[in-house]
Design an enzyme around this catalytic site. Sequence first.
Site, PDB file in Angstrom:
ATOM      1  N   ASP A  80       0.876  -1.173   0.025  1.00 35.60           N
ATOM      2  CA  ASP A  80      -0.021   0.111  -0.013  1.00 35.60           C
ATOM      3  C   ASP A  80       0.964   1.355   0.056  1.00 35.60           C
ATOM      4  O   ASP A  80       1.950   1.195  -0.047  1.00 35.60           O
ATOM      5  CB  ASP A  80      -0.941   0.099   1.242  1.00 35.60           C
ATOM      6  CG  ASP A  80      -1.937  -1.190   1.077  1.00 35.60           C
ATOM      7  OD1 ASP A  80      -2.416  -1.679   0.283  1.00 35.60           O
ATOM      8  OD2 ASP A  80      -2.342  -1.646   2.220  1.00 35.60           O
ATOM      9  N   TYR A  88       5.997 -10.226   6.422  1.00 34.90           N
ATOM     10  CA  TYR A  88       6.195  -8.779   6.677  1.00 34.90           C
ATOM     11  C   TYR A  88       6.891  -8.535   8.171  1.00 34.90           C
ATOM     12  O   TYR A  88       6.697  -9.154   8.853  1.00 34.90           O
ATOM     13  CB  TYR A  88       4.699  -8.006   6.545  1.00 34.90           C
ATOM     14  CG  TYR A  88       4.330  -7.859   5.247  1.00 34.90           C
ATOM     15  CD1 TYR A  88       4.383  -6.536   4.622  1.00 34.90           C
ATOM     16  CD2 TYR A  88       3.671  -8.947   4.513  1.00 34.90           C
ATOM     17  CE1 TYR A  88       3.893  -6.404   3.454  1.00 34.90           C
ATOM     18  CE2 TYR A  88       3.078  -8.363   3.119  1.00 34.90           C
ATOM     19  CZ  TYR A  88       3.318  -7.468   2.608  1.00 34.90           C
ATOM     20  OH  TYR A  88       2.788  -6.968   1.456  1.00 34.90           O
TER      21      TYR A  88
END
Length: 289
Positions: free
Chosen positions: A67, A125
Amino acid sequence: METEASNESIEKSLPKRIALLIQYNGSGFCGWQRQKEGNSVQSILEEAVSSLDPFQPIKVVAAGRTDSGVHASGQVAHFDCSGFIPANRWAAALNGRLPKAIRVRYSALRPITWHACFSATYRRYRYTIYNGCKPNLFLSPWCWHRYQFRLDENLMNLALQGIKGFHDFTAFQRAGSNRPNALTTVEDVHLFRQGDLVSIDIQATGFLYGMVRLLVGQLVAVGEHRISVAEFERRWKLKLREEVREAAPPNGLSLIRVGYETMIFPENIAFDSFPFFSLSTSDPPPSPQ
Protein backbone atom coordinates in the site's frame (compact mmCIF):
# COMPACT_ATOMS: atom_id res chain seq x y z
CA MET A 1 21.33 -28.24 -39.76
CA GLU A 2 18.39 -26.19 -40.99
CA THR A 3 16.16 -27.70 -38.29
CA GLU A 4 18.70 -26.85 -35.57
CA ALA A 5 19.03 -23.32 -36.89
CA SER A 6 15.26 -23.00 -37.04
CA ASN A 7 14.87 -24.22 -33.45
CA GLU A 8 17.54 -21.81 -32.29
CA SER A 9 15.78 -18.96 -34.06
CA ILE A 10 12.46 -19.88 -32.44
CA GLU A 11 14.12 -20.10 -29.02
CA LYS A 12 15.63 -16.64 -29.40
CA SER A 13 12.29 -15.19 -30.48
CA LEU A 14 10.42 -16.51 -27.43
CA PRO A 15 9.93 -14.10 -24.52
CA LYS A 16 12.23 -14.49 -21.52
CA ARG A 17 10.95 -14.15 -17.96
CA ILE A 18 13.16 -12.14 -15.62
CA ALA A 19 12.75 -12.19 -11.84
CA LEU A 20 13.84 -9.23 -9.72
CA LEU A 21 14.58 -8.79 -6.02
CA ILE A 22 13.66 -5.20 -5.21
CA GLN A 23 14.01 -2.74 -2.35
CA TYR A 24 12.13 0.53 -2.15
CA ASN A 25 11.42 3.36 0.23
CA GLY A 26 7.65 3.59 -0.03
CA SER A 27 7.37 7.09 1.47
CA GLY A 28 7.08 8.88 -1.86
CA PHE A 29 4.88 6.36 -3.66
CA CYS A 30 1.15 5.67 -3.80
CA GLY A 31 1.96 1.98 -3.35
CA TRP A 32 3.14 -0.76 -5.67
CA GLN A 33 0.21 -0.87 -8.07
CA ARG A 34 -0.12 1.51 -10.99
CA GLN A 35 -2.76 4.20 -10.32
CA LYS A 36 -4.51 6.73 -12.53
CA GLU A 37 -3.02 9.43 -10.34
CA GLY A 38 0.09 9.22 -8.20
CA ASN A 39 3.58 7.81 -8.44
CA SER A 40 3.63 4.01 -8.13
CA VAL A 41 6.60 1.65 -7.88
CA GLN A 42 5.15 -0.52 -10.65
CA SER A 43 4.81 2.34 -13.15
CA ILE A 44 8.37 3.54 -12.57
CA LEU A 45 9.79 0.04 -13.00
CA GLU A 46 7.75 -0.55 -16.15
CA GLU A 47 9.03 2.69 -17.66
CA ALA A 48 12.62 1.72 -16.84
CA VAL A 49 12.26 -1.78 -18.33
CA SER A 50 10.53 -0.42 -21.46
CA SER A 51 13.38 2.00 -22.05
CA LEU A 52 15.87 -0.89 -22.13
CA ASP A 53 14.02 -3.58 -24.09
CA PRO A 54 11.88 -3.42 -27.24
CA PHE A 55 9.54 -6.22 -26.10
CA GLN A 56 6.07 -4.72 -25.72
CA PRO A 57 3.92 -4.35 -23.74
CA ILE A 58 5.94 -4.49 -20.54
CA LYS A 59 4.13 -5.37 -17.32
CA VAL A 60 6.03 -5.85 -14.07
CA VAL A 61 4.15 -8.22 -11.73
CA ALA A 62 4.91 -8.23 -7.99
CA ALA A 63 4.55 -10.88 -5.32
CA GLY A 64 2.90 -8.39 -2.97
CA ARG A 65 0.98 -5.22 -3.79
CA THR A 66 2.16 -2.98 -0.97
CA ASP A 67 0.00 0.00 0.00
CA SER A 68 0.87 3.68 -0.12
CA GLY A 69 3.82 4.50 2.14
CA VAL A 70 4.77 0.85 2.78
CA HIS A 71 8.39 -0.17 2.17
CA ALA A 72 9.98 -3.34 0.80
CA SER A 73 13.38 -4.85 1.44
CA GLY A 74 12.55 -8.18 -0.20
CA GLN A 75 9.89 -7.60 -2.87
CA VAL A 76 10.01 -10.06 -5.78
CA ALA A 77 8.65 -9.23 -9.23
CA HIS A 78 8.86 -10.49 -12.81
CA PHE A 79 8.49 -9.24 -16.36
CA ASP A 80 8.81 -10.72 -19.85
CA CYS A 81 11.32 -9.38 -22.34
CA SER A 82 13.11 -10.22 -25.57
CA GLY A 83 16.26 -11.54 -23.90
CA PHE A 84 18.43 -8.90 -25.53
CA ILE A 85 19.97 -8.13 -22.12
CA PRO A 86 21.37 -11.13 -20.17
CA ALA A 87 19.26 -11.92 -17.10
CA ASN A 88 22.01 -11.29 -14.58
CA ARG A 89 22.68 -7.80 -15.98
CA TRP A 90 19.17 -6.47 -15.59
CA ALA A 91 19.73 -5.35 -11.99
CA ALA A 92 22.61 -3.04 -12.88
CA ALA A 93 20.90 -1.82 -16.05
CA LEU A 94 17.72 -0.88 -14.19
CA ASN A 95 19.52 0.76 -11.28
CA GLY A 96 21.08 3.15 -13.76
CA ARG A 97 17.59 4.37 -14.72
CA LEU A 98 15.65 4.15 -11.48
CA PRO A 99 15.29 6.83 -8.78
CA LYS A 100 17.34 6.31 -5.64
CA ALA A 101 14.22 5.28 -3.72
CA ILE A 102 14.08 2.02 -5.74
CA ARG A 103 16.96 -0.46 -6.00
CA VAL A 104 17.09 -3.82 -7.78
CA ARG A 105 19.41 -6.09 -5.81
CA TYR A 106 19.32 -9.20 -8.00
CA SER A 107 17.94 -10.35 -11.33
CA ALA A 108 17.60 -13.92 -12.61
CA LEU A 109 16.13 -15.92 -15.50
CA ARG A 110 13.06 -17.99 -14.65
CA PRO A 111 10.87 -20.43 -16.66
CA ILE A 112 8.04 -18.70 -18.50
CA THR A 113 5.57 -20.62 -16.29
CA TRP A 114 7.05 -19.16 -13.08
CA HIS A 115 5.03 -16.31 -11.55
CA ALA A 116 6.22 -13.86 -8.88
CA CYS A 117 2.78 -13.81 -7.23
CA PHE A 118 1.16 -17.17 -7.95
CA SER A 119 4.33 -19.25 -7.46
CA ALA A 120 4.95 -17.71 -4.02
CA THR A 121 4.33 -19.96 -1.03
CA TYR A 122 4.44 -17.20 1.61
CA ARG A 123 5.09 -13.52 2.26
CA ARG A 124 6.77 -12.15 5.37
CA TYR A 125 6.20 -8.62 6.65
CA ARG A 126 7.94 -6.76 9.45
CA TYR A 127 6.44 -3.88 11.39
CA THR A 128 8.88 -1.75 13.40
CA ILE A 129 7.94 0.48 16.33
CA TYR A 130 10.32 3.03 17.83
CA ASN A 131 9.59 2.98 21.57
CA GLY A 132 12.10 5.61 22.70
CA CYS A 133 10.90 8.62 24.68
CA LYS A 134 12.72 11.18 22.52
CA PRO A 135 11.99 11.90 18.83
CA ASN A 136 14.47 10.58 16.28
CA LEU A 137 14.46 12.23 12.87
CA PHE A 138 16.42 9.43 11.19
CA LEU A 139 14.17 6.63 12.43
CA SER A 140 10.83 8.31 11.80
CA PRO A 141 10.63 7.35 8.07
CA TRP A 142 10.90 3.65 8.97
CA CYS A 143 9.12 3.30 12.31
CA TRP A 144 5.95 4.15 14.21
CA HIS A 145 7.00 6.28 17.17
CA ARG A 146 5.12 5.27 20.33
CA TYR A 147 6.75 7.21 23.14
CA GLN A 148 4.03 7.56 25.80
CA PHE A 149 4.70 4.21 27.50
CA ARG A 150 7.23 1.43 27.33
CA LEU A 151 5.43 -1.29 25.40
CA ASP A 152 4.82 -4.55 27.25
CA GLU A 153 6.26 -6.86 24.62
CA ASN A 154 5.51 -9.96 26.69
CA LEU A 155 1.76 -9.29 26.54
CA MET A 156 2.00 -8.32 22.88
CA ASN A 157 3.79 -11.56 22.08
CA LEU A 158 1.20 -13.58 23.99
CA ALA A 159 -1.57 -12.00 21.91
CA LEU A 160 0.40 -12.41 18.69
CA GLN A 161 1.06 -16.13 19.15
CA GLY A 162 -2.68 -16.81 19.20
CA ILE A 163 -3.20 -15.81 15.56
CA LYS A 164 -1.08 -18.63 14.14
CA GLY A 165 -2.93 -21.11 11.98
CA PHE A 166 -5.79 -21.06 9.49
CA HIS A 167 -8.41 -18.50 10.56
CA ASP A 168 -10.98 -15.99 9.41
CA PHE A 169 -9.37 -12.57 9.89
CA THR A 170 -12.36 -10.40 9.00
CA ALA A 171 -11.53 -8.15 11.96
CA PHE A 172 -8.23 -7.25 10.29
CA GLN A 173 -9.47 -6.54 6.76
CA ARG A 174 -10.05 -3.01 5.54
CA ALA A 175 -13.07 -2.08 3.45
CA GLY A 176 -12.52 -2.23 -0.31
CA SER A 177 -11.04 -5.72 -0.52
CA ASN A 178 -12.04 -7.83 -3.53
CA ARG A 179 -11.29 -11.14 -1.81
CA PRO A 180 -14.23 -13.58 -1.59
CA ASN A 181 -13.43 -14.26 2.09
CA ALA A 182 -11.03 -13.35 4.89
CA LEU A 183 -9.50 -16.81 5.34
CA THR A 184 -5.73 -17.21 5.37
CA THR A 185 -2.99 -19.15 7.15
CA VAL A 186 -0.52 -17.38 9.42
CA GLU A 187 2.51 -19.66 9.41
CA ASP A 188 4.89 -17.85 11.74
CA VAL A 189 4.98 -14.82 14.04
CA HIS A 190 7.88 -13.31 15.93
CA LEU A 191 8.08 -10.26 18.19
CA PHE A 192 11.37 -9.01 19.55
CA ARG A 193 12.82 -5.90 21.15
CA GLN A 194 16.21 -4.49 20.19
CA GLY A 195 16.90 -1.51 22.41
CA ASP A 196 14.12 0.99 21.77
CA LEU A 197 12.88 -0.83 18.68
CA VAL A 198 10.10 -3.39 18.81
CA SER A 199 9.76 -5.48 15.65
CA ILE A 200 6.83 -7.71 14.72
CA ASP A 201 7.30 -10.31 11.98
CA ILE A 202 4.28 -12.03 10.44
CA GLN A 203 4.54 -14.73 7.78
CA ALA A 204 1.42 -15.95 5.99
CA THR A 205 0.35 -17.70 2.80
CA GLY A 206 -1.55 -14.54 1.93
CA PHE A 207 -2.47 -11.21 3.50
CA LEU A 208 -5.77 -9.35 3.59
CA TYR A 209 -6.08 -5.70 2.59
CA GLY A 210 -4.67 -3.68 5.51
CA MET A 211 -4.25 -6.78 7.68
CA VAL A 212 -0.85 -6.14 9.23
CA ARG A 213 -1.48 -2.49 10.08
CA LEU A 214 -4.83 -3.21 11.75
CA LEU A 215 -3.31 -6.13 13.63
CA VAL A 216 -0.36 -4.05 14.86
CA GLY A 217 -2.70 -1.29 15.97
CA GLN A 218 -4.45 -3.80 18.24
CA LEU A 219 -1.16 -5.26 19.49
CA VAL A 220 0.03 -1.80 20.51
CA ALA A 221 -3.22 -1.32 22.43
CA VAL A 222 -2.35 -4.55 24.27
CA GLY A 223 1.23 -3.41 24.85
CA GLU A 224 0.04 -0.11 26.32
CA HIS A 225 -2.49 -1.92 28.56
CA ARG A 226 -5.44 -0.23 26.87
CA ILE A 227 -6.99 -3.62 26.06
CA SER A 228 -6.32 -7.08 27.47
CA VAL A 229 -5.09 -10.12 25.58
CA ALA A 230 -8.54 -11.63 26.11
CA GLU A 231 -10.18 -8.57 24.53
CA PHE A 232 -7.75 -8.73 21.60
CA GLU A 233 -8.74 -12.36 21.04
CA ARG A 234 -12.45 -11.62 21.43
CA ARG A 235 -12.35 -8.94 18.73
CA TRP A 236 -10.67 -10.99 16.04
CA LYS A 237 -12.23 -14.36 16.83
CA LEU A 238 -15.74 -12.86 16.77
CA LYS A 239 -14.88 -10.88 13.59
CA LEU A 240 -15.67 -7.56 15.27
CA ARG A 241 -14.24 -5.31 12.57
CA GLU A 242 -16.17 -2.31 13.93
CA GLU A 243 -14.17 -2.52 17.19
CA VAL A 244 -10.80 -2.59 15.41
CA ARG A 245 -10.50 1.13 14.74
CA GLU A 246 -6.83 2.11 14.92
CA ALA A 247 -4.50 1.07 12.10
CA ALA A 248 -0.76 1.48 12.51
CA PRO A 249 0.73 4.01 10.04
CA PRO A 250 2.31 2.64 6.84
CA ASN A 251 5.86 3.89 7.40
CA GLY A 252 6.67 1.15 9.95
CA LEU A 253 5.76 -1.68 7.59
CA SER A 254 8.04 -3.49 5.15
CA LEU A 255 7.71 -6.57 2.96
CA ILE A 256 10.92 -8.35 3.89
CA ARG A 257 10.72 -11.73 2.18
CA VAL A 258 8.78 -13.79 -0.35
CA GLY A 259 9.12 -17.57 -0.27
CA TYR A 260 9.13 -20.07 -3.15
CA GLU A 261 9.55 -23.82 -3.39
CA THR A 262 12.94 -23.12 -4.95
CA MET A 263 14.52 -19.94 -3.63
CA ILE A 264 15.98 -17.99 -6.54
CA PHE A 265 17.86 -15.36 -4.56
CA PRO A 266 20.16 -15.63 -1.51
CA GLU A 267 17.88 -16.54 1.40
CA ASN A 268 19.08 -13.88 3.84
CA ILE A 269 19.50 -11.01 1.40
CA ALA A 270 16.38 -9.20 2.63
CA PHE A 271 17.60 -9.20 6.23
CA ASP A 272 21.03 -7.63 5.74
CA SER A 273 20.05 -3.99 5.87
CA PHE A 274 16.52 -3.08 6.90
CA PRO A 275 15.33 -2.43 9.49
CA PHE A 276 18.00 -3.58 11.93
CA PHE A 277 19.24 -0.57 13.89
CA SER A 278 21.29 -0.97 17.02
CA LEU A 279 19.99 1.30 19.77
CA SER A 280 20.62 1.61 23.47
CA THR A 281 17.85 1.29 26.03
CA SER A 282 18.65 4.60 27.73
CA ASP A 283 15.77 6.78 28.92
CA PRO A 284 12.93 4.31 28.31
CA PRO A 285 9.35 5.59 28.36
CA PRO A 286 7.47 5.06 31.64
CA SER A 287 5.69 1.75 32.09
CA PRO A 288 1.90 1.88 31.72
CA GLN A 289 -0.01 1.94 35.01
